[in-house]
Motif scaffolding. Sequence first.
Motif, mmCIF file in Angstrom:
data_model
loop_
_atom_site.group_PDB
_atom_site.id
_atom_site.type_symbol
_atom_site.label_atom_id
_atom_site.label_comp_id
_atom_site.label_asym_id
_atom_site.label_seq_id
_atom_site.Cartn_x
_atom_site.Cartn_y
_atom_site.Cartn_z
ATOM 1 N N ALA A 26 -0.394 -3.180 -62.064
ATOM 2 C CA ALA A 26 0.781 -2.962 -62.905
ATOM 3 C C ALA A 26 1.690 -4.159 -62.711
ATOM 4 O O ALA A 26 1.774 -4.717 -61.617
ATOM 5 N N ASN A 42 7.601 -8.212 -71.073
ATOM 6 C CA ASN A 42 7.199 -6.820 -71.164
ATOM 7 C C ASN A 42 6.420 -6.459 -69.902
ATOM 8 O O ASN A 42 6.039 -7.335 -69.135
ATOM 9 N N SER A 44 3.591 -3.344 -67.978
ATOM 10 C CA SER A 44 2.603 -2.302 -68.209
ATOM 11 C C SER A 44 1.983 -1.891 -66.888
ATOM 12 O O SER A 44 1.926 -2.675 -65.939
ATOM 13 N N ASN A 46 -1.029 -1.594 -66.728
ATOM 14 C CA ASN A 46 -2.226 -2.434 -66.765
ATOM 15 C C ASN A 46 -1.791 -3.760 -67.379
ATOM 16 O O ASN A 46 -1.918 -3.972 -68.586
ATOM 17 N N VAL A 47 -1.247 -4.643 -66.558
ATOM 18 C CA VAL A 47 -0.626 -5.860 -67.066
ATOM 19 C C VAL A 47 -1.620 -6.787 -67.755
ATOM 20 O O VAL A 47 -1.299 -7.387 -68.785
ATOM 21 N N ALA A 50 -2.339 -5.294 -71.198
ATOM 22 C CA ALA A 50 -1.184 -5.408 -72.091
ATOM 23 C C ALA A 50 -1.024 -6.841 -72.602
ATOM 24 O O ALA A 50 -0.691 -7.056 -73.771
ATOM 25 N N ARG A 53 -3.656 -7.359 -75.189
ATOM 26 C CA ARG A 53 -3.285 -6.644 -76.412
ATOM 27 C C ARG A 53 -2.225 -7.421 -77.181
ATOM 28 O O ARG A 53 -2.308 -7.556 -78.405
#
Length: 129
Positions: A26, A42, A44, A46-47, A50, A53
């Motif tokens: 994270a 930003n 997440s 699950n960095v 993310a 994405r």
Amino acid sequence: MANPAPSSPSARRELSRHYKDNPPPAGVFAIRNLDDHRVYVNGSMNVDGAMNRARFELTMRGHRNKALQADWLRLGAERFSFEIVDTVKKREEPGFDAAAELEGLLAMWRQELGSWAPAGYNEREGVSA
């Protein structure tokens, strides 16, 4: 080539256990505009996922941050960098809340990197991008 699916139930259980015991990191990531140094920050649980994405959404013209998307289209992908700026350090304390820790890191890095509009790409709650 992708790894083939495990053939036995015990192999599937072992893979599942491994994933549960080793969750993805994270953390907080930044997308930097290399021309004017504006930054989007930003985070997440699950960095890595993310960040991937976000890159995919920008490439496919579907990122939710319209200002970042417009600059990506105008300048091109090569004028942006992606980096993980911090990760949640897991602690074995009772009551440790990784999601709350992530929220604190995200707030700190948005402030530290100056990611709030108009100097950056992040919009404050209730303000559209």
